[in-house]
Design an enzyme around this catalytic site. Structure first.
Site, PDB file in Angstrom:
ATOM      1  N   ASP A 190       0.819  -1.174   0.030  1.00  0.00           N
ATOM      2  CA  ASP A 190      -0.031   0.090   0.106  1.00  0.00           C
ATOM      3  C   ASP A 190       0.913   1.234   0.100  1.00  0.00           C
ATOM      4  O   ASP A 190       2.048   1.271  -0.274  1.00  0.00           O
ATOM      5  CB  ASP A 190      -0.907  -0.152   1.279  1.00  0.00           C
ATOM      6  CG  ASP A 190      -0.383   0.112   2.565  1.00  0.00           C
ATOM      7  OD1 ASP A 190       0.761   0.468   2.462  1.00  0.00           O
ATOM      8  OD2 ASP A 190      -0.936  -0.411   3.547  1.00  0.00           O
ATOM      9  N   LYS A 247      -3.529   2.238  -0.624  1.00  0.00           N
ATOM     10  CA  LYS A 247      -4.508   2.384   0.446  1.00  0.00           C
ATOM     11  C   LYS A 247      -4.051   3.448   1.283  1.00  0.00           C
ATOM     12  O   LYS A 247      -3.119   3.538   1.851  1.00  0.00           O
ATOM     13  CB  LYS A 247      -4.691   1.258   1.348  1.00  0.00           C
ATOM     14  CG  LYS A 247      -5.375   0.009   0.833  1.00  0.00           C
ATOM     15  CD  LYS A 247      -6.862   0.170   0.569  1.00  0.00           C
ATOM     16  CE  LYS A 247      -7.437   0.087   1.706  1.00  0.00           C
ATOM     17  NZ  LYS A 247      -9.124   0.694   1.321  1.00  0.00           N
ATOM     18  N   MET A 296      -5.735   9.388  10.639  1.00  0.00           N
ATOM     19  CA  MET A 296      -6.401   9.780   9.401  1.00  0.00           C
ATOM     20  C   MET A 296      -7.208  10.945   9.689  1.00  0.00           C
ATOM     21  O   MET A 296      -8.329  11.005   9.236  1.00  0.00           O
ATOM     22  CB  MET A 296      -7.203   8.592   8.939  1.00  0.00           C
ATOM     23  CG  MET A 296      -6.276   7.243   8.627  1.00  0.00           C
ATOM     24  SD  MET A 296      -7.256   5.938   8.111  1.00  0.00           S
ATOM     25  CE  MET A 296      -7.894   5.218   9.954  1.00  0.00           C
TER      26      MET A 296
END
Length: 257
Positions: free
Chosen positions: A41, A63, A176
């Protein structure tokens, strides 16, 4: 038509750590050394791909928050199809596979299709990046516990746990969440905690790492003006006072009052 793999189909979920390739485990390196396919990722270091054999197929599945090269369902299917065709698949994921990494979904999907899965835990950014900055998530006299929360829910809203965490005395580590830093800080400010120490780390443990320290009521504007598109974490709590730059920040802030 593909030939049968030399070895039975199997999958290893490997946590790559927070970014610095030296922070992967020895067990993770051994898995890469025997991979027939590696699905990697956007958060794992490309240097780790050099640890795979010459015959290994390296497939980027990208990702990252706001940048999904492949949907999760496509990744699940690719794990199964490549394991059946080639043998040993290593799914290389940033941080730890099970800390907001959807590793459990990938494991369950492969096992539901009869493919055994081994898990190699990784060093999560939630603890390692504050530690590399000299900030302990828990420390006597500062915090007795820490929360790790994602800023994003499945439906795109803010996690309800953020509202609860804003009233907690724990160190709160948010993954995030850089795109919503102003909203997150507003939650803490609404609880009368605008002066709580805050830290943001972007591209942690990498050569282009950035770190900001300040308080809830001023850090969002500074980060928004200076950050780039890389991943980051938010740390809110008294333990941020341990950062080497926090004293200088407080001195400058006090002199401007």
């Amino acid at each position: 038509m593909s030939s049968s793999p030399a070895a039975p189909a199997r999958v290893t979920l490997v946590g790559a750590g927070p970014g610095d390739p030296d922070l992967i485990t020895r067990r993770g390196l051994r898995a890469l050394a025997t991979a027939d396919v590696v699905l990697y990722d956007a958060l794992s270091s490309n240097d780790l791909l050099d640890e795979t054999p010459a015959h290994c197929q390296r497939i980027f599945v990208g990702k990252r928050a706001g940048c999904h090269y492949k949907k999760q369902e496509e990744i699940n299917e690719l794990i199964v199809s490549t394991a059946r065709e080639y043998g040993h698949v290593v799914r290389l994921k940033g941080g730890d596979p099970f800390v907001f990494g959807r590793g459990q979904e990938e494991k369950a999907y492969a096992e539901a299709h009869g493919i055994p899965v081994e898990v190699v835990p990784g060093i999560s950014s939630c603890i390692s990046l504050p530690e590399l900055q000299g900030v302990a998530p828990t420390s006597r006299g500062y915090a007795d516990s820490f929360w790790v929360i994602t800023a994003h829910t499945r439906d795109g809203g803010l996690s309800d746990d953020l509202f609860r965490a804003a009233r907690s005395g724990a160190t709160v580590i948010i993954l995030m969440g850089l795109g919503r830093l102003d909203q997150i800080c507003a939650l803490w400010d609404a609880e009368g905690r605008g002066e709580l120490p805050a830290m943001v780390i972007q591209n942690g443990s990498r050569p282009n790492e950035k770190c900001w320290v300040g308080t809830v009521n001023d850090i969002a504007a500074r980060v928004a003006a200076e950050r780039d598109k890389g991943p980051g974490i938010i740390v809110l709590g008294e333990t941020v006072r341990q950062h080497a730059d926090f004293g200088a920040y407080r001195a400058i802030h006090t002199s401007q009052l």
